[in-house]
Design a protein around this motif. Structure first.
Motif, short mmCIF file in Angstrom:
data_model
loop_
_atom_site.label_atom_id
_atom_site.label_comp_id
_atom_site.label_asym_id
_atom_site.label_seq_id
_atom_site.Cartn_x
_atom_site.Cartn_y
_atom_site.Cartn_z
N ILE A 147 28.83 -30.36 10.41
CA ILE A 147 29.42 -29.04 10.42
C ILE A 147 28.78 -28.21 11.53
O ILE A 147 27.56 -28.07 11.59
N PRO A 148 29.56 -27.64 12.43
CA PRO A 148 28.98 -26.80 13.46
C PRO A 148 28.57 -25.45 12.90
O PRO A 148 29.06 -25.03 11.86
N ASP A 149 27.68 -24.77 13.56
CA ASP A 149 27.27 -23.42 13.19
C ASP A 149 28.23 -22.44 13.84
O ASP A 149 28.24 -22.29 15.05
N PRO A 150 29.10 -21.77 13.05
CA PRO A 150 30.13 -20.93 13.64
C PRO A 150 29.60 -19.73 14.39
O PRO A 150 30.29 -19.15 15.22
N SER A 187 31.53 -17.96 6.72
CA SER A 187 31.21 -18.63 7.98
C SER A 187 31.24 -20.14 7.81
O SER A 187 31.77 -20.87 8.65
N ALA A 191 33.83 -22.92 9.64
CA ALA A 191 33.34 -24.13 10.30
C ALA A 191 33.99 -25.38 9.73
O ALA A 191 34.36 -26.30 10.46
N ASN A 195 36.35 -28.32 11.35
CA ASN A 195 35.95 -29.72 11.26
C ASN A 195 37.10 -30.61 10.79
O ASN A 195 37.37 -31.65 11.38
N LEU A 201 36.26 -24.50 17.29
CA LEU A 201 36.07 -23.42 16.33
C LEU A 201 36.84 -22.17 16.73
O LEU A 201 37.46 -21.51 15.88
#
Length: 233
Positions: A147-150, A187, A191, A195, A201
């Motif tokens: 999971i990316p950090d938004p 948030s 994300a 995904n 994003l």
């Protein structure tokens, strides 16, 4: 204090929980008990109890999501149905993520109540919660994407950076507003949407904002249904 099943409005729509998978220790707010038809403190939360209240048709997928989150320390969202002890079927969206810097895995999550339907002959029957020794082991991972950090720091030209951050912040605000979730959970939801859609994003953030401006879109279900991304499992 509201009674069991009182899911009228406001924050009583939002169940909140923490879970330590290694010890199966849970903490619930009152709404978590209400959604399952119990008085606060009436039962001891456990993984077996949680799984037993999932709709039979959704149970296997929920088990998979729980296993994936634990095995790979991933944030997750999952739309499914739960069945209360009175047979009411609640449609909910679960949103969860690992708590950073905790010495052992700790998951914080929210259960957003979307709708309630009357019991059906199938849905109204809950499986007996398995004894602790009967709880199935976690399923193997299936190659999830991290999971990316938004709201992470990205190096951009100054003007582009401001616009990028403004759009992300606005999309998080939209999700927080329609779900009544705190910003960090909204948030994580943004994300996860990016995904599952395998899209940048910022693209998903722009779609969230655009769909939210449609006057015919109401609530989280309408917002997610209006996004041109794959449906949540």
């Amino acid at each position: 204090m509201s009674g069991p099943g009182d899911l009228g409005g406001g924050m009583d729509r939002i169940g909140e929980y923490t879970w330590h998978p290694s010890t199966d220790r849970w903490e619930w707010n009152d709404t978590m008990f209400h959604l399952l038809g119990y008085l606060p403190g009436q039962v001891r939360p456990s993984r077996a109890l949680v799984v037993s209240h999932k709709h039979p048709a959704d149970r296997a997928q929920v088990e998979h999501v729980m296993a994936d989150a634990c095995s790979n320390r991933l944030a997750y969202t999952h739309r499914h149905r739960i069945v209360s002890v009175t047979g009411e079927v609640h449609e909910v969206t679960a949103i969860g993520f690992p708590v950073p810097d905790s010495p052992s895995l700790l998951l914080r999550g929210y259960l957003v109540h979307l709708a309630t339907s009357l019991p059906t002959p199938t849905a109204g029957v809950l499986a007996r919660p398995p004894a602790r020794s009967d709880v199935p082991s976690f399923l193997p991972p299936t190659g999830p994407v991290a999971i990316p950090d938004p709201l992470g720091t990205v190096v951009w030209p100054t003007e582009a950076a401001r616009e990028h951050d403004r759009l992300l912040g606005r999309a998080v605000d939209v999700l927080a507003d329609v779900t009544e979730l705190p910003g960090h959970a909204a948030s994580a939801l943004l994300a996860h949407l990016a995904n599952v859609a395998a899209l940048p994003l910022i693209v998903v953030a722009e779609r969230v904002i655009a769909v939210s401006l449609d006057p015919d879109v109401e609530g989280l279900g309408g917002l997610l249904g209006g996004l041109a991304v794959p449906e949540l499992p």
